[in-house]
Design a protein around this motif. Structure first.
Motif, PDB file in Angstrom:
ATOM      1  N   GLN A 152       0.746  -1.260  -0.386  1.00 23.23           N
ATOM      2  CA  GLN A 152      -0.082  -0.033   0.023  1.00 23.23           C
ATOM      3  C   GLN A 152       0.998   1.015  -0.244  1.00 23.23           C
ATOM      4  OE1 GLN A 152      -3.923  -0.509   2.458  1.00 23.23           O
ATOM      5  NE2 GLN A 152      -4.255   1.953   2.274  1.00 23.23           N
ATOM      6  N   GLY A 206      -2.577   5.975  -0.416  1.00 18.25           N
ATOM      7  CA  GLY A 206      -3.751   4.334  -0.581  1.00 18.25           C
ATOM      8  C   GLY A 206      -4.155   3.831  -1.344  1.00 18.25           C
ATOM      9  N   ILE A 220      -2.690   0.637  -3.665  1.00 24.09           N
ATOM     10  CA  ILE A 220      -2.657  -0.464  -3.422  1.00 24.09           C
ATOM     11  C   ILE A 220      -1.812  -1.539  -5.114  1.00 24.09           C
ATOM     12  CG2 ILE A 220      -2.622  -3.141  -3.310  1.00 24.09           C
ATOM     13  CD1 ILE A 220      -5.392  -2.463  -2.050  1.00 24.09           C
ATOM     14  N   ARG A 229      -9.026  -5.059  -2.031  1.00 28.87           N
ATOM     15  CA  ARG A 229      -8.361  -4.356  -0.773  1.00 28.87           C
ATOM     16  C   ARG A 229      -9.303  -5.552   0.408  1.00 28.87           C
ATOM     17  NH1 ARG A 229      -6.872   0.637  -1.230  1.00 28.87           N
ATOM     18  NH2 ARG A 229      -6.984   1.532  -3.620  1.00 28.87           N
ATOM     19  N   GLY A 230     -10.511  -5.322   0.123  1.00 31.41           N
ATOM     20  CA  GLY A 230     -11.533  -6.373   0.207  1.00 31.41           C
ATOM     21  C   GLY A 230     -10.714  -8.011   1.689  1.00 31.41           C
ATOM     22  N   LEU A 286      -7.805  -8.577   0.792  1.00 31.63           N
ATOM     23  CA  LEU A 286      -5.751  -8.449   1.496  1.00 31.63           C
ATOM     24  C   LEU A 286      -6.249  -8.150   3.053  1.00 31.63           C
ATOM     25  CD1 LEU A 286      -4.369  -6.755  -1.733  1.00 31.63           C
ATOM     26  CD2 LEU A 286      -3.998  -9.038  -0.743  1.00 31.63           C
ATOM     27  N   ARG A 287      -7.277  -7.563   2.978  1.00 28.95           N
ATOM     28  CA  ARG A 287      -7.845  -7.052   4.142  1.00 28.95           C
ATOM     29  C   ARG A 287      -7.825  -7.751   5.185  1.00 28.95           C
ATOM     30  NH1 ARG A 287     -10.590  -2.499   3.945  1.00 28.95           N
ATOM     31  NH2 ARG A 287     -12.147  -3.749   3.094  1.00 28.95           N
ATOM     32  N   GLY A 288      -8.669  -8.980   4.826  1.00 29.72           N
ATOM     33  CA  GLY A 288      -8.877 -10.311   5.371  1.00 29.72           C
ATOM     34  C   GLY A 288      -7.427 -11.301   6.195  1.00 29.72           C
ATOM     35  N   ASN A 324      -4.217  -9.834   5.632  1.00 31.37           N
ATOM     36  CA  ASN A 324      -3.661  -9.599   6.727  1.00 31.37           C
ATOM     37  C   ASN A 324      -4.057  -9.446   7.927  1.00 31.37           C
ATOM     38  OD1 ASN A 324      -1.610  -8.912   4.524  1.00 31.37           O
ATOM     39  ND2 ASN A 324      -2.953  -6.549   4.024  1.00 31.37           N
ATOM     40  N   ARG A 325      -5.185  -9.784   8.284  1.00 31.41           N
ATOM     41  CA  ARG A 325      -5.591  -9.955   9.607  1.00 31.41           C
ATOM     42  C   ARG A 325      -5.365 -10.832  10.830  1.00 31.41           C
ATOM     43  NH1 ARG A 325     -11.234  -9.001   9.301  1.00 31.41           N
ATOM     44  NH2 ARG A 325     -10.711  -6.505   9.032  1.00 31.41           N
ATOM     45  N   ASP A 349      -1.830 -18.298   0.529  1.00 29.09           N
ATOM     46  CA  ASP A 349      -0.972 -16.950   2.304  1.00 29.09           C
ATOM     47  C   ASP A 349       0.197 -18.027   2.118  1.00 29.09           C
ATOM     48  OD1 ASP A 349       0.114 -15.309   3.998  1.00 29.09           O
ATOM     49  OD2 ASP A 349      -1.100 -14.898   4.770  1.00 29.09           O
TER      50      ASP A 349
END
Length: 153
Positions: A58, A62, A64, A87-88, A90-92, A94-95, A122
């Protein structure tokens, strides 16, 4: 004068049937487990037709940036507010990396299987997303990374 304790007004037949159904369910589950049945099923493995290592970074604005994990060359970028599914997802992922305390900089492996399945794996946590499960349009966002050569002219 104290009154007598209240009695349950549940009819005995439905109460007996409820307990009977619970006992039957328990007996079925026990029988299945004793006979070796497992609720976890494995699907036959499809062969990987094409794969590519990818890193996602990122930018300060902002954006990517999608980077080829082997060559380090930028192959695509998504401006802020665009590519909501990318984005969604990757957010999940990364969490999950944060929860597992795995390497945040490890690449992801995008795999196209012989059966048409598109997976984002991953490499750090081992979690694999079947991108087709989120719809063709969403899977196409990632599928184009397999076809991109890095030439953004």
């Amino acid at each position: 004068m104290a009154s007598a304790p209240s009695r349950s007004h549940v009819p005995p037949l439905p109460l007996a049937l409820s307990f009977g159904m619970a006992l039957v369910a328990l007996a079925l589950v026990t029988g299945a487990r004793v006979s070796g049945f497992s609720p976890e099923q494995t699907l036959p493995g499809a062969t990987v037709v094409e794969s590519r290592l990818l890193r996602f970074e990122q930018g300060t604005d902002g954006r990517i940036v999608v980077i080829d994990g082997t060559s380090g060359q930028a192959i695509s970028d998504a401006p802020p507010g665009a590519e909501g599914f990318l984005r969604g997802a990757l957010r999940g992922l990364n969490r999950i990396r944060l929860a597992d305390e795995t390497s945040p900089g490890a690449p992801y492996r995008l795999e196209l299987m012989a059966n048409g399945q598109l997976l984002l794996v991953d490499t750090s946590s081992g979690v694999a997303l079947d991108l087709n499960a989120y719809g063709r349009g969403n899977a196409a966002v990632f599928a184009e990374f397999l076809e991109t050569t890095g030439d953004q002219s």
